[in-house]
Design a protein around this motif. Structure first.
Motif, PDB file in Angstrom:
ATOM      1  N   ILE A 294       2.565   9.884  -9.989  1.00  0.00           N
ATOM      2  CA  ILE A 294       1.699  10.089 -11.159  1.00  0.00           C
ATOM      3  C   ILE A 294       1.004  11.439 -11.057  1.00  0.00           C
ATOM      4  O   ILE A 294       0.953  12.202 -12.030  1.00  0.00           O
ATOM      5  N   GLN A 295       0.497  11.764  -9.881  1.00  0.00           N
ATOM      6  CA  GLN A 295      -0.189  13.047  -9.686  1.00  0.00           C
ATOM      7  C   GLN A 295       0.782  14.210  -9.884  1.00  0.00           C
ATOM      8  O   GLN A 295       0.446  15.203 -10.536  1.00  0.00           O
ATOM      9  N   TYR A 296       1.985  14.101  -9.353  1.00  0.00           N
ATOM     10  CA  TYR A 296       2.992  15.154  -9.489  1.00  0.00           C
ATOM     11  C   TYR A 296       3.366  15.362 -10.958  1.00  0.00           C
ATOM     12  O   TYR A 296       3.391  16.500 -11.447  1.00  0.00           O
ATOM     13  N   GLU A 297       3.651  14.296 -11.653  1.00  0.00           N
ATOM     14  CA  GLU A 297       4.040  14.414 -13.063  1.00  0.00           C
ATOM     15  C   GLU A 297       2.874  14.884 -13.931  1.00  0.00           C
ATOM     16  O   GLU A 297       3.076  15.620 -14.901  1.00  0.00           O
ATOM     17  N   THR A 298       1.662  14.492 -13.582  1.00  0.00           N
ATOM     18  CA  THR A 298       0.496  14.962 -14.335  1.00  0.00           C
ATOM     19  C   THR A 298       0.310  16.463 -14.151  1.00  0.00           C
ATOM     20  O   THR A 298      -0.023  17.178 -15.105  1.00  0.00           O
ATOM     21  N   SER A 299       0.557  16.967 -12.948  1.00  0.00           N
ATOM     22  CA  SER A 299       0.458  18.417 -12.740  1.00  0.00           C
ATOM     23  C   SER A 299       1.568  19.149 -13.492  1.00  0.00           C
ATOM     24  O   SER A 299       1.333  20.242 -14.020  1.00  0.00           O
TER      25      SER A 299
ATOM     26  N   LYS B 284       4.614   0.837 -13.455  1.00  0.00           N
ATOM     27  CA  LYS B 284       4.978   0.325 -12.130  1.00  0.00           C
ATOM     28  C   LYS B 284       3.720   0.035 -11.309  1.00  0.00           C
ATOM     29  O   LYS B 284       3.641  -0.978 -10.622  1.00  0.00           O
ATOM     30  N   GLN B 285       2.740   0.935 -11.372  1.00  0.00           N
ATOM     31  CA  GLN B 285       1.488   0.746 -10.630  1.00  0.00           C
ATOM     32  C   GLN B 285       0.753  -0.492 -11.123  1.00  0.00           C
ATOM     33  O   GLN B 285       0.277  -1.301 -10.315  1.00  0.00           O
TER      34      GLN B 285
ATOM     35  N   TYR C 290       3.536   5.517  -5.850  1.00  0.00           N
ATOM     36  CA  TYR C 290       3.315   5.574  -7.309  1.00  0.00           C
ATOM     37  C   TYR C 290       2.223   6.573  -7.652  1.00  0.00           C
ATOM     38  O   TYR C 290       2.358   7.343  -8.600  1.00  0.00           O
ATOM     39  N   ARG C 291       1.136   6.565  -6.893  1.00  0.00           N
ATOM     40  CA  ARG C 291       0.033   7.487  -7.171  1.00  0.00           C
ATOM     41  C   ARG C 291       0.459   8.945  -6.983  1.00  0.00           C
ATOM     42  O   ARG C 291       0.071   9.810  -7.754  1.00  0.00           O
ATOM     43  N   ARG C 292       1.261   9.219  -5.953  1.00  0.00           N
ATOM     44  CA  ARG C 292       1.771  10.587  -5.745  1.00  0.00           C
ATOM     45  C   ARG C 292       2.675  11.013  -6.894  1.00  0.00           C
ATOM     46  O   ARG C 292       2.600  12.157  -7.357  1.00  0.00           O
TER      47      ARG C 292
ATOM     48  N   LYS D 192       0.836  -1.205   0.000  1.00  0.00           N
ATOM     49  CA  LYS D 192       0.000   0.000   0.000  1.00  0.00           C
ATOM     50  C   LYS D 192       0.871   1.256   0.000  1.00  0.00           C
ATOM     51  O   LYS D 192       0.567   2.227  -0.691  1.00  0.00           O
ATOM     52  N   ASP D 193       1.969   1.239   0.758  1.00  0.00           N
ATOM     53  CA  ASP D 193       2.895   2.380   0.745  1.00  0.00           C
ATOM     54  C   ASP D 193       3.484   2.584  -0.641  1.00  0.00           C
ATOM     55  O   ASP D 193       3.632   3.711  -1.106  1.00  0.00           O
TER      56      ASP D 193
END
Length: 181
Positions: free
Chosen positions: A39-44, A115-116, A35-37, A29-30
């Motif tokens: 993805i969110q950072y690179e998407t922004s 990776k996700q 990975y989600r953070r 989960k960590d």
């Protein structure tokens, strides 16, 4: 000569790798949260680059139209021949300069999505962590799903480059050929 030291059996290498991952992330989960953070950072970052690029292009379009609409009789012909061509060239060059940054952000997002999806494939219980329905649908964890949402940012520099080439050629044609004169 330097040598790479490797464990003798591949099984111990895998356990070392799993132990290292456990120390870095703690749990699957960590890792998923990480990975989600990312993805969110690179998407922004991609959204900010696309916004800045579109803003610059809109100002170039306004300057181009203003240049073509010049009605000064003393220098109108030369001005409307030279300035719009330079603006079209600037539009093409800015598109070529914007493309690598936009593509790099896209490639990084692609990497983190891969990776996700590998994590979700290797840990099937991750999707069932909070309730009976999967946390991520198949559309969200496949390449096809998120790539469609990024197509606008990836295609925009190429579309504007074609736009500027056509617009520059058209402005040159109407000034040189000038059927109305």
């Amino acid at each position: 000569m330097p040598r790479i030291i490797r464990p003798q059996d591949p099984e111990s290498a895998l356990s070392d790798h799993d132990e290292c991952n456990a120390r870095i992330f703690g749990s699957p989960k960590d890792r998923l949260d990480f990975y989600r953070r990312e993805i969110q950072y690179e998407t922004s970052i991609l959204a900010n680059r696309t916004d800045a690029y579109l803003t610059a292009q809109s100002f170039l379009v306004i300057a181009f139209v203003s240049g073509m609409g010049n009605l000064n009789p003393e220098w109108s012909k030369l001005f409307t021949l030279v300035v719009p061509l330079f603006l079209a060239l600037l539009g093409v060059l800015s598109s070529l300069n914007a493309w690598p940054g936009i593509r790099a952000a896209y490639d990084i997002i692609d990497h983190w999505h891969f990776k996700q999806s590998e994590l979700l494939r290797s840990e099937p219980m991750m999707g069932l962590a909070y309730d009976e329905s999967p946390l991520f649908s198949e559309m969200e964890s496949t390449h096809k799903g998120y790539r469609k949402s990024l197509l606008f940012s990836v295609r925009t520099p190429w579309l504007f480059m074609v736009f500027w080439i056509v617009l520059g050629a058209f402005s040159f044609y109407i000034q040189v050929d000038n059927p109305g004169a």
